[in-house]
Design an enzyme around this catalytic site. Sequence first.
Site, PDB file in Angstrom:
ATOM      1  N   SER A   1       0.839  -1.200   0.000  1.00 16.02           N
ATOM      2  CA  SER A   1       0.000   0.000   0.000  1.00 16.02           C
ATOM      3  C   SER A   1       0.873   1.248   0.000  1.00 16.02           C
ATOM      4  O   SER A   1       2.018   1.214   0.458  1.00 16.02           O
ATOM      5  CB  SER A   1      -0.900   0.013   1.241  1.00 16.02           C
ATOM      6  OG  SER A   1      -0.132  -0.084   2.413  1.00 16.02           O
ATOM      7  N   ASP A   2       0.320   2.332  -0.510  1.00 20.18           N
ATOM      8  CA  ASP A   2       0.995   3.621  -0.314  1.00 20.18           C
ATOM      9  C   ASP A   2       0.909   3.946   1.181  1.00 20.18           C
ATOM     10  O   ASP A   2       0.107   3.351   1.926  1.00 20.18           O
ATOM     11  CB  ASP A   2       0.346   4.714  -1.186  1.00 20.18           C
ATOM     12  CG  ASP A   2       1.291   5.907  -1.384  1.00 20.18           C
ATOM     13  OD1 ASP A   2       2.281   6.018  -0.638  1.00 20.18           O
ATOM     14  OD2 ASP A   2       1.034   6.728  -2.286  1.00 20.18           O
ATOM     15  N   TRP A   3       1.716   4.892   1.594  1.00 25.90           N
ATOM     16  CA  TRP A   3       1.856   5.197   3.027  1.00 25.90           C
ATOM     17  C   TRP A   3       0.599   5.896   3.545  1.00 25.90           C
ATOM     18  O   TRP A   3       0.410   7.091   3.316  1.00 25.90           O
ATOM     19  CB  TRP A   3       3.102   6.044   3.222  1.00 25.90           C
ATOM     20  CG  TRP A   3       4.394   5.282   3.356  1.00 25.90           C
ATOM     21  CD1 TRP A   3       5.348   5.510   4.307  1.00 25.90           C
ATOM     22  CD2 TRP A   3       4.906   4.201   2.557  1.00 25.90           C
ATOM     23  NE1 TRP A   3       6.398   4.622   4.141  1.00 25.90           N
ATOM     24  CE2 TRP A   3       6.151   3.816   3.095  1.00 25.90           C
ATOM     25  CE3 TRP A   3       4.416   3.485   1.459  1.00 25.90           C
ATOM     26  CZ2 TRP A   3       6.920   2.772   2.568  1.00 25.90           C
ATOM     27  CZ3 TRP A   3       5.179   2.447   0.927  1.00 25.90           C
ATOM     28  CH2 TRP A   3       6.405   2.100   1.479  1.00 25.90           C
ATOM     29  N   GLY A   4      -0.266   5.127   4.191  1.00 24.17           N
ATOM     30  CA  GLY A   4      -1.531   5.691   4.657  1.00 24.17           C
ATOM     31  C   GLY A   4      -2.680   5.357   3.725  1.00 24.17           C
ATOM     32  O   GLY A   4      -3.730   5.989   3.789  1.00 24.17           O
TER      33      GLY A   4
END
Length: 748
Positions: free
Chosen positions: A283-286
């Site tokens: 996942s992207d960060w957040g």
Amino acid sequence: MQRRLLSSAIGIALALLPMAASRADVLPPPVAAWSDASLPVQTRVALLLKAMTREEKLTLVLGYYATDFPPKGYKAPADAHYGSAGYVPGIARLGIPAQWQTDAGAGVATQHSSPVKRERTGLPSGLAIAASWNSTLAEQAGAMIGAEAHASGFNVMLAGGVNLLRDPRNGRNFEYGGEDPLLAGTIVGAQIAGIQSQHVVSTVKHFAFNDQETGRKYSSVMLDDGAARQSDLLAFELAIERGRPGSVMCAYNRVATVYACESQYLLTDVLRRDWGYTGYVMSDWGATHSTVAAANAGLDQQSGIPFDDERYFGKPLAEAIAAGRVSEARLDDMVSRILRAMFATGVIDHPAKERPIDFAAHAVIARQVAEEAIVLLRNEAALLPLSPAVRRIAVIGGHADKGVLSGGGSSQVYPVGGNAVPGIAPTSWPGPVVYNPSAPLDAIRRLAPDAEISFASGDDPVAAAKLARNSDIAIVFATQWTTETTDFPIALASGQDTLIAGVGAANPRTVVVLETGGPVLMPWIDKVGAVMAAWYPGAAGGEAIARLLFGVANPSGHLPASFPQSMDQLVRPGPIDPKGLLEEDKADIVYSEGAAVGYKWFDSKGMKPLFAFGHGLGYTKFSYDALTARTNGSRITASFTVANIGKRAGKAVPQLYIAPVAGGWEAPKRLAGWDKLSLEPGEKRAVSITVDPRLIATFDSAARQWRIAPGDYRISVGAASDDLHATVVVRVAAATLPVGPLESDTAK
Ligand code: BGC
């Protein structure tokens, strides 16, 4: 050797185990087997997986930010490489290294909040690399930054940005490969292959449709499947086929209301089922929002704790498995995919470790890329190249006395030698604003040692115009800083348009050098003699610009994106989010243009941009002749000759465009292939390009296949999308193509 290392690591690990552990727990019989690099990757993965406990498997699917994050009271894990983007703990007992993750596409980045910066070589921006239209060079560029990552102790690089340029205002356009799926997918894929050649896993990102920053964390993108497969998804598909990235990073945004990182459509149906992707999704960060939905949709690794609201993987995932809401097999699949990427890329067999880097050699690569990436847009009356004999040169603006601009955000590379212009706002996130210490002024002085060269900051437009009037040549540097999290107007800011117009009025022998994230408006265009788009030109950008200005190198970059004449020509000409609704998740981003992105949009509306996709001048001329086309099934091969009919050596970029004579596509034509070749004056070469059949098809969503309509297709070759020199028509039979990878031999 590797085996010896592993067994000694295991020996140490065994010695550290508590005495209570039974011999059966600690005996590692299959170790020797999976460390055998001659075994097929799948076999090694299966052997290793079998030896892992549930707890160990859960370790591999949860990643941490590698920098302290005080707002959340977060401290980076001790074993992380401090100041970088991410860290996933390894399993010493089994010889599985940690995953040390660094941003990103221009080189080894450092997170903005880290007090200590890793100074590394910055490539020209991703968009610039696409403007080189040179996938061999893109691969070398990738190998260079991959080597720096490996020599900095990183084994995962969060590079490979390939979101399409749908709006020139997107603050991250500079990280991506432009508006055309074939060009973007091919160049970004080549860069990924280069990174991975250095035993560093690369991602491709941000999957998918994160084509603007406004509302990136909440907005829902609406685009129908057929149009998506012919545009944004095609760019990803081609990048994956070309680069075979170990990982795909799912995006922040939603897709048809579902978060990209829990989208069954994206992560399972398209990526795994249709494309047969065997790597892992991080996942992207957040960008993770759930445990069960994300895991079952195909997310394999939650990244960047503490950026998500919660830990969704780790303990909650264990609980979901215990409750039967996520299967044990799914956890095994997640872990297998991660291990497969690590084995296939050589992360386990060739451990990353810190060692010296030859920055001088790498700066040369950065310069070579810049020289092929910078696009000469306008050159009236052959103003360029400048003669070294020119007497008085005025250099104005853009901090050209100090360095060249770079793009901001998580991908920020801190240059060797430090930021040449510190202190420009914003100095903290999403800044700082960073200039590479490669001053165009110094490089110009080196190439014109006898000239009288004066510099004006440009802060005083009247003084700048006066200086220009008293000079033989004026070179104005104009900058537009763009960054992650924000979108930007496409007009130059801070009075630079006024400055350029004034200088151009004072001296028509004015050259404008643009250092921008992407396309900008040029209301002063008729007042100046020459314009160069230098993008963010990287570690040796100043030198590259000077060499192109003086003709030491011949410009050969071509636009990877259309430059509009005015805001009215944009698909969505109004403010991106006038009422702040996207940030509140109360509005969708509707890509009503479908697959008609960039030049396809301009063509379908009959609009003439300021500078068209594919445009790029040089200091010689090429002719394109003897075009023929033949078919072999659904594959069209076009052949033609390119000749250098000018007086200097140069690099031609013959581009092939295609369209059904009867129409029926999203746009009047599509890029179908290209080549880039170096030609001496008078030299002529034959070129053959075979077109990927998906580029003459439309995607039939209901049948989940590509459909080629029978009939006549017009094939043209030329120097730009609006500069076609020869056309032939070829008849193509009706065909369908299965969804999924084809052997692609389209473009170099
Ligand atoms: C960006 C990613 C980046 C990640 C880690 C996010 O904000 O969108 O591109 O890789 O941070 O720094």
